[in-house]
Design an enzyme around this catalytic site. Structure first.
Site, PDB file in Angstrom:
ATOM      1  N   GLY A 103      -2.650   4.788  -2.828  1.00 55.97           N
ATOM      2  CA  GLY A 103      -2.323   6.141  -3.293  1.00 55.97           C
ATOM      3  C   GLY A 103      -3.300   6.602  -4.355  1.00 55.97           C
ATOM      4  O   GLY A 103      -3.663   5.834  -5.236  1.00 55.97           O
TER       5      GLY A 103
ATOM      6  N   ARG B 170      -5.567   3.945   3.494  1.00 53.47           N
ATOM      7  CA  ARG B 170      -4.798   2.726   3.748  1.00 53.47           C
ATOM      8  C   ARG B 170      -5.449   2.098   4.984  1.00 53.47           C
ATOM      9  O   ARG B 170      -5.650   2.774   5.985  1.00 53.47           O
ATOM     10  CB  ARG B 170      -3.325   3.064   3.962  1.00 53.47           C
ATOM     11  CG  ARG B 170      -2.756   3.705   2.690  1.00 53.47           C
ATOM     12  CD  ARG B 170      -1.259   3.627   2.579  1.00 53.47           C
ATOM     13  NE  ARG B 170      -0.856   3.593   1.176  1.00 53.47           N
ATOM     14  CZ  ARG B 170      -0.471   4.651   0.462  1.00 53.47           C
ATOM     15  NH1 ARG B 170      -0.465   5.842   0.981  1.00 53.47           N
ATOM     16  NH2 ARG B 170      -0.109   4.513  -0.799  1.00 53.47           N
TER      17      ARG B 170
ATOM     18  N   ASP C 247      -0.379  -1.855  -6.389  1.00 53.75           N
ATOM     19  CA  ASP C 247      -0.055  -3.255  -6.080  1.00 53.75           C
ATOM     20  C   ASP C 247      -0.531  -3.683  -4.689  1.00 53.75           C
ATOM     21  O   ASP C 247      -0.961  -4.816  -4.504  1.00 53.75           O
ATOM     22  CB  ASP C 247       1.432  -3.556  -6.306  1.00 53.75           C
ATOM     23  CG  ASP C 247       2.358  -2.645  -5.527  1.00 53.75           C
ATOM     24  OD1 ASP C 247       1.873  -1.657  -4.951  1.00 53.75           O
ATOM     25  OD2 ASP C 247       3.555  -2.940  -5.491  1.00 53.75           O
TER      26      ASP C 247
ATOM     27  N   THR D 106      -2.481   3.982 -10.567  1.00 58.87           N
ATOM     28  CA  THR D 106      -1.265   4.400  -9.865  1.00 58.87           C
ATOM     29  C   THR D 106      -0.429   5.312 -10.742  1.00 58.87           C
ATOM     30  O   THR D 106      -0.270   5.049 -11.940  1.00 58.87           O
ATOM     31  CB  THR D 106      -0.414   3.182  -9.425  1.00 58.87           C
ATOM     32  OG1 THR D 106       0.914   3.634  -9.119  1.00 58.87           O
ATOM     33  CG2 THR D 106      -0.303   2.114 -10.500  1.00 58.87           C
TER      34      THR D 106
ATOM     35  N   ASP E 123       2.628   5.567 -10.505  1.00 59.78           N
ATOM     36  CA  ASP E 123       3.987   5.001 -10.619  1.00 59.78           C
ATOM     37  C   ASP E 123       4.190   4.100 -11.832  1.00 59.78           C
ATOM     38  O   ASP E 123       5.324   3.789 -12.179  1.00 59.78           O
ATOM     39  CB  ASP E 123       4.325   4.191  -9.362  1.00 59.78           C
ATOM     40  CG  ASP E 123       4.509   5.097  -8.163  1.00 59.78           C
ATOM     41  OD1 ASP E 123       4.938   6.246  -8.365  1.00 59.78           O
ATOM     42  OD2 ASP E 123       4.202   4.667  -7.039  1.00 59.78           O
TER      43      ASP E 123
ATOM     44  N   ASP F 217       4.042   0.995 -12.127  1.00 55.89           N
ATOM     45  CA  ASP F 217       4.966  -0.097 -11.804  1.00 55.89           C
ATOM     46  C   ASP F 217       4.240  -1.438 -11.705  1.00 55.89           C
ATOM     47  O   ASP F 217       4.538  -2.257 -10.855  1.00 55.89           O
ATOM     48  CB  ASP F 217       5.683   0.202 -10.477  1.00 55.89           C
ATOM     49  CG  ASP F 217       4.723   0.417  -9.332  1.00 55.89           C
ATOM     50  OD1 ASP F 217       3.524   0.644  -9.589  1.00 55.89           O
ATOM     51  OD2 ASP F 217       5.158   0.346  -8.178  1.00 55.89           O
TER      52      ASP F 217
ATOM     53  N   ARG G 217       8.905   5.959  -5.183  1.00 56.32           N
ATOM     54  CA  ARG G 217       9.688   5.321  -4.104  1.00 56.32           C
ATOM     55  C   ARG G 217      10.352   4.038  -4.596  1.00 56.32           C
ATOM     56  O   ARG G 217      11.489   3.752  -4.274  1.00 56.32           O
ATOM     57  CB  ARG G 217       8.784   4.999  -2.908  1.00 56.32           C
ATOM     58  CG  ARG G 217       8.805   6.067  -1.838  1.00 56.32           C
ATOM     59  CD  ARG G 217       8.285   5.532  -0.533  1.00 56.32           C
ATOM     60  NE  ARG G 217       6.952   4.969  -0.672  1.00 56.32           N
ATOM     61  CZ  ARG G 217       5.831   5.637  -0.464  1.00 56.32           C
ATOM     62  NH1 ARG G 217       5.883   6.898  -0.087  1.00 56.32           N
ATOM     63  NH2 ARG G 217       4.658   5.067  -0.611  1.00 56.32           N
TER      64      ARG G 217
HETATM   65  P1  ADP Z   1      -1.336   0.884  -3.268  1.00 57.22           P
HETATM   66  O1  ADP Z   1      -2.547   0.136  -3.709  1.00 57.22           O
HETATM   67  O2  ADP Z   1      -1.317   2.280  -3.787  1.00 57.22           O
HETATM   68  O3  ADP Z   1      -0.059   0.117  -3.540  1.00 57.22           O
HETATM   69  P2  ADP Z   1      -1.107   0.253  -0.377  1.00 57.22           P
HETATM   70  O4  ADP Z   1       0.145  -0.541  -0.526  1.00 57.22           O
HETATM   71  O5  ADP Z   1      -1.175   1.201   0.752  1.00 57.22           O
HETATM   72  O6  ADP Z   1      -1.448   1.100  -1.676  1.00 57.22           O
HETATM   73  O7  ADP Z   1      -2.324  -0.780  -0.232  1.00 57.22           O
HETATM   74  C1  ADP Z   1      -3.642  -0.308  -0.082  1.00 57.22           C
HETATM   75  C2  ADP Z   1      -4.397  -1.138   0.911  1.00 57.22           C
HETATM   76  O8  ADP Z   1      -4.504  -2.497   0.459  1.00 57.22           O
HETATM   77  C3  ADP Z   1      -3.745  -1.286   2.283  1.00 57.22           C
HETATM   78  O9  ADP Z   1      -3.984  -0.171   3.112  1.00 57.22           O
HETATM   79  C4  ADP Z   1      -4.446  -2.513   2.831  1.00 57.22           C
HETATM   80  O10 ADP Z   1      -5.719  -2.195   3.329  1.00 57.22           O
HETATM   81  C5  ADP Z   1      -4.602  -3.370   1.570  1.00 57.22           C
HETATM   82  N1  ADP Z   1      -3.539  -4.385   1.499  1.00 57.22           N
HETATM   83  C6  ADP Z   1      -2.286  -4.238   1.053  1.00 57.22           C
HETATM   84  N2  ADP Z   1      -1.588  -5.389   1.166  1.00 57.22           N
HETATM   85  C7  ADP Z   1      -2.422  -6.292   1.721  1.00 57.22           C
HETATM   86  C8  ADP Z   1      -2.317  -7.679   2.099  1.00 57.22           C
HETATM   87  N3  ADP Z   1      -1.186  -8.370   1.921  1.00 57.22           N
HETATM   88  N4  ADP Z   1      -3.412  -8.280   2.621  1.00 57.22           N
HETATM   89  C9  ADP Z   1      -4.562  -7.593   2.796  1.00 57.22           C
HETATM   90  N5  ADP Z   1      -4.717  -6.294   2.473  1.00 57.22           N
HETATM   91  C10 ADP Z   1      -3.686  -5.654   1.941  1.00 57.22           C
END
Ligand code: ADP
Length: 328
Positions: A16, A77, A108, A131, A133, A135, A177
């Site tokens: 995000g 993502r 995260d 972020t 958030d 969090d 969320r």
């Molecule tokens: P944020 O960083 O805002 O929490 P996301 O949860 O969408 O956003 O995570 C961003 C990107 O990080 C994902 O689209 C993916 O490419 C990568 N990612 C997230 N979790 C994993 C994981 N367990 N293993 C490998 N890549 C991951």
């Protein structure tokens, strides 16, 4: 610590978007160049790593962006990066450019990706908490939160003017969320009567009772701030229940949505992004790996990435008590 010297570093923004990411990218690029490193911008988060969308960055590449929301590197993502084959492709692309250190600005999920990647390949990763958030454990502040919460406060103040004019009950839904920080901070700052967040178990009977009491006390305005991830699934669902239980109330809903992500970052977000960006590069230079750069009590603090994602920042329960007392 890894004592190998980094010479070429990559920076990406992932997940995000958050206002202030540009200020962090600028700080990483300029600090890296100051110390004689080559800096590469990786486009669209991990997608750019997998698809080899990687560009060399000079100090001029990041001119005139400190005040801009969004991210010039774009964010995405990337499903492919979740798979071993995707990460292998990403690794080979980094090697092709000679990149031997990474700065990941994100939330995260992005940190989970960085952690997975640096456990499989010998490329050190440093995370910066970007972020809205807030969090993430290991930092009192995250890049983007201050701007998002101030956007919410400004919008809610405006809503309060109109709800006051009509004696309405307003439910304002803010982002969050899994985390209630935007709701909690913006709710307290705008004098909300009730704040509903995912971290606490919303008691609908207690809410109805408190709104009924206010009817009796002839309290003119009733403002309820709801995080989108509250137990009932957001403001519309709560409004439905209130309309059934208190039909006399003129109940309205406003969902603030994506305006909370945009806009020019506040001074505070620009400062923390600049501070953290500088220390991200310094961290790679002294051989840190797999840590997040955070700020605790105004001092730079390093937290292992897995700890940052596992131990979410906790909401102090005394705040919920204060909300009740101040709303009386
Ligand atoms: P944020 O960083 O805002 O929490 P996301 O949860 O969408 O956003 O995570 C961003 C990107 O990080 C994902 O689209 C993916 O490419 C990568 N990612 C997230 N979790 C994993 C994981 N367990 N293993 C490998 N890549 C991951």
């Amino acid at each position: 610590m890894d004592k190998r010297k980094v010479t070429k570093i990559g920076v990406l923004t992932s997940g995000g978007d958050a206002p202030g990411m540009n200020a962090a990218v600028r700080a990483v690029v300029r600090t890296g160049n100051y110390y004689g490193l080559s800096v590469f911008g990786i486009m669209r988060g991990y997608s750019g790593m997998v698809e080899d969308d990687i560009v060399h960055m000079t100090n001029r590449s990041v001119a005139n962006i400190i005040q801009r929301g969004g991210t010039i590197l774009k964010t995405a993502r990337c499903l492919e990066f979740r798979e071993p084959a995707g990460r292998e492709k990403a690794y080979h692309n980094l090697v092709k450019h000679g990149i031997d250190g990474l700065v990941v600005i994100g939330g995260d999920g992005s940190f989970r990706g960085a952690q997975q990647f640096s456990s499989e390949y010998d490329i050190p990763c440093i995370g910066l908490p970007g972020t809205i958030d807030k969090d993430i454990a290991g930092s009192d502040v995250t890049i983007g939160f201050d701007t998002a919460v101030n956007t919410a406060v400004e919008a809610i103040d405006k809503i309060r003017d109109t709800m006051d004019a009509h004696d309405r009950l307003f439910l304002v839904e803010v982002m969050g969320r899994d985390a209630g920080y935007i709701a909690l901070h913006s709710g307290i700052a705008t004098g909300a009567e009730n704040i509903l967040i995912p971290e606490t178990d919303t008691d609908i009977e207690e809410l109805i009772q408190s709104l009924n009491e206010k009817e009796r006390r002839k309290k003119l305005v009733n403002l309820v701030v709801v995080a989108e991830g509250d137990k009932f699934g957001g403001a519309e669902n709560i409004a439905k229940i209130i309309r059934e239980r208190i039909p006399a109330a003129d109940t309205r809903v406003c969902i603030l949505g994506h305006i909370q992500r945009g806009g020019s970052p506040t001074c505070s977000d620009r400062l923390i992004a600049s501070h953290m960006g500088y220390y991200a590069v310094e961290s790679l230079m002294v051989g840190r790996n797999n840590v997040m750069v955070g700020v605790i009590n105004n001092k730079i603090h390093y937290t292992p990435l897995d700890k940052a994602v596992k131990e979410k920042q906790k909401i102090g329960q005394e705040w919920m008590k204060i909300v009740k007392i101040l709303a009386s």
